[in-house]
Write a protein that holds these residues in place. Structure first.
Motif, PDB file in Angstrom:
ATOM      1  N   ARG A  80      33.563  41.897  29.023  1.00 36.36           N
ATOM      2  CA  ARG A  80      34.776  41.159  28.764  1.00 36.36           C
ATOM      3  C   ARG A  80      35.620  41.100  29.999  1.00 36.36           C
ATOM      4  O   ARG A  80      36.262  40.138  30.294  1.00 36.36           O
ATOM      5  CB  ARG A  80      35.611  41.921  27.739  1.00 36.36           C
ATOM      6  N   MET A  81      35.644  42.224  30.692  1.00 34.88           N
ATOM      7  CA  MET A  81      36.608  42.288  31.764  1.00 34.88           C
ATOM      8  C   MET A  81      36.002  41.921  33.102  1.00 34.88           C
ATOM      9  O   MET A  81      36.702  41.470  33.977  1.00 34.88           O
ATOM     10  CB  MET A  81      37.238  43.664  31.802  1.00 34.88           C
ATOM     11  N   ALA A  82      34.684  42.090  33.299  1.00 35.75           N
ATOM     12  CA  ALA A  82      34.165  41.677  34.593  1.00 35.75           C
ATOM     13  C   ALA A  82      32.835  40.962  34.522  1.00 35.75           C
ATOM     14  O   ALA A  82      32.556  40.115  35.333  1.00 35.75           O
ATOM     15  CB  ALA A  82      34.018  42.877  35.502  1.00 35.75           C
ATOM     16  N   LEU A 446      47.760  48.451  29.375  1.00 32.72           N
ATOM     17  CA  LEU A 446      46.768  48.696  30.427  1.00 32.72           C
ATOM     18  C   LEU A 446      45.770  49.739  29.952  1.00 32.72           C
ATOM     19  O   LEU A 446      46.129  50.638  29.180  1.00 32.72           O
ATOM     20  CB  LEU A 446      47.445  49.212  31.707  1.00 32.72           C
ATOM     21  N   ASP A 447      44.535  49.641  30.412  1.00 35.42           N
ATOM     22  CA  ASP A 447      43.567  50.709  30.171  1.00 35.42           C
ATOM     23  C   ASP A 447      43.965  51.921  31.012  1.00 35.42           C
ATOM     24  O   ASP A 447      44.688  51.782  32.001  1.00 35.42           O
ATOM     25  CB  ASP A 447      42.164  50.247  30.578  1.00 35.42           C
ATOM     26  N   SER A 448      43.407  53.066  30.676  1.00 32.43           N
ATOM     27  CA  SER A 448      43.855  54.293  31.329  1.00 32.43           C
ATOM     28  C   SER A 448      43.031  54.654  32.560  1.00 32.43           C
ATOM     29  O   SER A 448      43.028  55.796  32.995  1.00 32.43           O
ATOM     30  CB  SER A 448      43.834  55.440  30.322  1.00 32.43           C
ATOM     31  N   HIS A 449      42.309  53.696  33.105  1.00 32.31           N
ATOM     32  CA  HIS A 449      41.540  53.923  34.346  1.00 32.31           C
ATOM     33  C   HIS A 449      41.676  52.674  35.197  1.00 32.31           C
ATOM     34  O   HIS A 449      40.709  51.931  35.386  1.00 32.31           O
ATOM     35  CB  HIS A 449      40.078  54.235  34.026  1.00 32.31           C
ATOM     36  N   VAL A 450      42.884  52.440  35.648  1.00 32.60           N
ATOM     37  CA  VAL A 450      43.178  51.233  36.432  1.00 32.60           C
ATOM     38  C   VAL A 450      43.967  51.600  37.689  1.00 32.60           C
ATOM     39  O   VAL A 450      44.444  52.720  37.826  1.00 32.60           O
ATOM     40  CB  VAL A 450      44.029  50.217  35.611  1.00 32.60           C
ATOM     41  N   GLY A 581      43.034  46.685  39.365  1.00 34.34           N
ATOM     42  CA  GLY A 581      41.633  47.135  39.373  1.00 34.34           C
ATOM     43  C   GLY A 581      41.334  47.948  38.116  1.00 34.34           C
ATOM     44  O   GLY A 581      42.214  48.607  37.570  1.00 34.34           O
ATOM     45  N   HIS A 582      40.103  47.889  37.664  1.00 35.88           N
ATOM     46  CA  HIS A 582      39.706  48.586  36.432  1.00 35.88           C
ATOM     47  C   HIS A 582      38.307  49.159  36.640  1.00 35.88           C
ATOM     48  O   HIS A 582      37.445  48.504  37.219  1.00 35.88           O
ATOM     49  CB  HIS A 582      39.698  47.565  35.283  1.00 35.88           C
ATOM     50  N   ILE A 583      38.095  50.378  36.176  1.00 39.76           N
ATOM     51  CA  ILE A 583      36.750  50.954  36.274  1.00 39.76           C
ATOM     52  C   ILE A 583      35.942  50.467  35.077  1.00 39.76           C
ATOM     53  O   ILE A 583      36.297  50.745  33.920  1.00 39.76           O
ATOM     54  CB  ILE A 583      36.776  52.502  36.248  1.00 39.76           C
TER      55      ILE A 583
HETATM   56 MN    MN Z   1      38.460  50.238  30.218  1.00 34.66          MN
END
Ligand code: MN
Ligand code: UDP
Length: 797
Positions: A80-82, A446-450, A581-583
């Motif tokens: 979804r995100m990348a 936000l996600d917690s790994h950004v 950025g997102h992991i």
């Molecule tokens: Mn995530």
């Protein structure tokens, strides 16, 4: 003596007159100066707004301008995100036909700038807002109907991507990244040089950056001569950014600073006149502990390397987060990352009175260093006056460090609040718990790994300021799960989906971009959002009924909120000037209380039932028919359906026509006459009885549909086999009864021309009698032409 006094009185009068005249002249001069700058700013913002409106209108895309859609089979938000795994790219068959969209003439609200010219700051903004309101009230543009073409059914919903998924597609070439990264490696500055050049405002550890009077004048002069307050690069370079410790006297500046953790900063609005005019240049803040160690692991977003002797440890720790946890722990919590924004972004202006935001991070068993790096990136790179708070919602994590240690750590940061859920709620309800206590005007999830990049926040808030029903998303960039490097993604990406609600990215083609005269910094209208990162006006979020609280754990919520936003009057946009950025991880590092696949499927079914209208059959027809047999499993939908009625949301057909016309969405798989190869006659239905006639297109009795639920039907009557008796009848359609399903053209098997009863244990097929005009069931024989059928039109095979 008297004469002298009289003389003095006389010249005193003259002096007085000269003095008064000078004051009047000065005042007039200032007024003219102010108007001209106010005008310049208003014009700049208005021009930009008009342009964006234009682009928005144009972005009801015709698929001739689009590159083939890239889609990813799994439902993971990873895709979804990348959407990075090239193994999962599915080049789709021929795209649907193109449909020119009737262009709406450019709105005339640009003339509102003239209103604002003579007004104060607020009037300026009001004029802009009003124009947006007016824009909203305009009737919708008309778009021609999307014609449909065959789409390939996707039968399954495979599990997650392999851990080694490569982040190919959205990531720019290494070379470009290196260029960016090397820009800061050779000095110990807080931010890489390129960023520094762009930064009008900087501050760290009680440092405020004050420009010299001369420089201030330069800025002001530019404002007067130029239609924008934007300094030319050359002039920018001239301005040294000073980091003088404990300097607090800011000449002509406006102190709008606040506290960021222990670092009190003064945000110096150096463009005094811009402040008066209601806008300022985007703040490129990057507040961080000084001095930043340029040699630190992963500094400037560079790839980190695991030392030989730590390889085993690094492998062992992988499963803590399904990314390189060992390396994440080595990287500074406030590392610099390359400013990946398009060049023009740093020169954009935004309004001074932007709404504030609450940033909400939900987490369950998140890795310590990534959680903290996420929080610091927000603290360090958000204008303090716009950051109301950061809310950490602990979704019942089990890891001990996320309890006392986290409380202790975050106690240093007055803006950070921690909410602890007493049982596992899942991402969707966790977000709602965060939203429930949020005080900001805007919610930013936000996600917690950004890692939020420089200048990420204001461009998002500006969109909401212009229209509270806009839901802006940052560009989601990639933090590589193996080496933690920060990679910028390709331009012109928008979020789309294919059946069965599979999220993917789609790049606007070069031709399209050229034709629409788009720049890389223009907002991109997005049929669906990736889901992890977006901002939304808090009150608007609740007006929309927030998320469906019946969605469990993870999955489908991005579709739900996307359909809801579009169909109930809002807009989703990707804002290229905002980058985070997102992991992307190969696996979820947390458990699903129920079976993962079932949970996600159930969520999707809820979304389909509430939002897809008659098109929900396409969802079920792409591998989800089995969900129809146990409909009660998806829970009660009454409230969601009522909400949709109450909000008077538009139909899914409207959404397809206006927002996403490129999606192939034929309502049936096939229709028309049903021709038998052996007898060369066609099926006919009269009074619920199936017969066989000479084919005649003009006879409605011979027209049948083959639906996404695999029904052979005429209106609401479906063909039902009686396998024991070998007979057939027409019965009311019922999607929960598998016995009504027929398989046809399902594969390249020798039986693909057959109509196979889906329910029978041994394969039973529909067969035309060789002598009489009768139809019956018989064991399937591949070569028997009396068992081979063909519909007039096929849409999906
Ligand atoms: Mn995530
Ligand atoms: N999350 C949560 N509760 C859950 C599942 C996820 O709070 O039951 C959080 C998770 O920690 C993360 C965010 O929701 O911050 C999105 O989840 P994830 O990153 O796993 O989704 P992905 O990015 O892989 O699609």
């Amino acid at each position: 003596m008297m004469r002298f006094l009289r003389y003095l009185r006389g010249s005193g009068r003259v002096l007085g007159f000269v003095f008064v005249a000078s004051v009047i002249w000065l005042l007039l001069d200032m007024a003219v100066l102010r108007l001209s700058i106010g005008d310049a700013n208003s014009r700049l913002v208005n021009e930009r707004t008009v342009r964006e409106q234009e682009i928005a209108q144009q972005q009801v895309l015709d698929s001739s301008d689009l590159k083939p859609v890239r889609l990813f089979r799994t439902q993971k938000r990873k895709e979804r995100m990348a959407g990075q795994d090239k193994n999962n790219l599915q080049p789709e068959p021929g795209e649907g036909q193109l449909h020119a969209v009737a262009k709406k003439p450019v709105k005339l609200f640009v003339t509102d700038a003239s209103l604002s010219q003579n007004n104060t700051i607020n009037n300026d903004s009001v004029a802009l807002r009003r124009s947006v309101e007016r824009e909203r009230r305009e009737p919708e543009e008309t778009a021609s109907n999307a014609s449909v073409q065959a789409s390939k059914p996707q039968q399954d919903m495979p599990e997650k991507l392999p851990v080694q998924a490569t982040h190919k597609s959205p990531v720019k070439k290494e070379k470009q990244i290196k260029e960016l990264q090397t820009q800061g490696t050779n000095n110990g500055s807080l931010v890489k040089e390129k960023q520094i050049e762009k930064l009008p405002i900087q501050g760290a550890n009680n440092v405020s950056l004050v420009k010299k009077e001369k420089q201030m004048k330069e800025v002001h002069n530019q404002g007067t001569n130029n239609a924008s307050l934007v300094k030319k690069e050359k002039q920018n370079e001239k301005l040294p950014i000073q980091g003088a410790h404990n300097v607090s006297s800011v000449k002509k500046g406006k102190k709008i600073g606040g506290m960021v953790g222990n670092n009190s900063i003064i945000v110096h609005m150096n463009d005094t006149l811009a402040v008066k005019a209601g806008v300022h240049r985007v703040l490129s803040l990057d507040l961080t502990a000084a001095p930043r160690n340029p040699n630190a692991v992963g500094q400037f977003g560079q790839a980190a390397v695991v030392p030989r002797d730590k390889e085993v440890l690094s492998k062992q720790r992988w499963n803590e987060g399904y990314f390189n946890v060992y390396l994440s722990d080595q990287i500074p919590l406030d590392r610099a990352i390359p400013d990946t924004r398009p060049d023009t972004c740093a020169r954009n202006v935004v309004h001074n009175d932007l709404p504030s935001t609450s940033v909400i991070f939900c987490f369950v068993d998140e890795v310590w260093s990534t959680l903290l790096r996420s929080v610091h990136s927000v603290l360090n790179r958000s204008p303090p006056h716009l950051l109301k708070e950061i809310i950490l919602v602990d979704d019942f994590s089990k890891k001990a460090y996320l309890k006392g240690n986290l409380d202790k750590y975050m106690a240093k940061f007055p803006k950070v609040r921690i909410v602890r859920l007493e049982e596992r709620q899942g991402l969707i309800r966790a977000r709602m718990a965060g939203a429930a206590i949020a005080k900001g005007d805007v919610l930013t999830f936000l996600d917690s790994h950004v890692e939020c990049n420089v200048g990420w926040l204001e461009p998002l808030l500006e969109r909401i300021y212009l229209d509270r029903r806009k839901v802006p998303c940052p560009v989601i960039e990639v933090i590589n799960d193996h080496d933690m490097s920060y990679k910028l993604v390709d331009n012109f990406q928008r979020g789309i989906f294919k059946w069965p609600l599979v999220f993917g990215w789609n790049t606007l083609s070069d031709e399209y971009v050229k034709k629409k005269n788009m720049t890389v910094a223009d907002p991109i209208r997005c049929p669906v959002m990736a889901g992890g990162l977006f901002s939304i006006d808090r009150k608007y979020f609740y007006e929309l009924g927030a998320y469906d609280p019946g969605l469990e754990v993870w999955g489908g919520e991005n579709m739900e909120i996307s359909f809801k936003i579009w169909m109930c009057g809002g807009t989703i946009e990707i804002i290229p000037c905002s980058r985070v950025g997102h992991i992307f991880r190969g696996k979820n590092p947390y458990n699903f209380p129920q079976d993962r696949q079932k949970t996600v499927q159930r969520n999707f079914a809820r979304v389909a039932e509430v939002w897809l209208d008659e098109y929900k059959e396409l969802f079920y027809g792409h591998g989800y028919q089995h969900l129809l047999e146990n409909q009660h499993d998806i829970g009660n939908l009454t409230e969601q359906i009522q909400l949709r009625d109450r909000l008077k949301c538009k139909s899914f057909k409207w959404y397809l026509d206006k927002v996403y016309p490129e999606l192939e969405a034929p309502l049936v798989k096939a229709n028309g006459l049903v021709f038998n190869r052996g007898s060369r006659n066609c099926l006919s239905v009269r009074n619920r009885v199936l017969s066989f006639e000479k084919c005649d297109l003009s006879k409605q009795s011979q027209h049948l549909n083959y639906t996404w639920l695999d029904h052979i039907c005429q209106r609401d009557l479906c063909l039902e086999p009686n396998v024991i008796q070998g007979s057939l009848s027409f019965q009311p359609c019922d999607r929960t009864r598998p016995v009504l399903r027929w398989l046809h053209k399902t594969s390249k098997s020798p039986l693909s021309e057959h109509l196979i009863s889906a329910k029978s244990s041994q394969q039973v097929c529909l067969e035309a009698s060789q002598k009489a005009d009768k139809i019956h069931l018989a064991p399937c024989v591949a070569s028997n032409p009396f068992q081979q059928w063909e519909f007039t039109n096929y849409y999906s095979v």
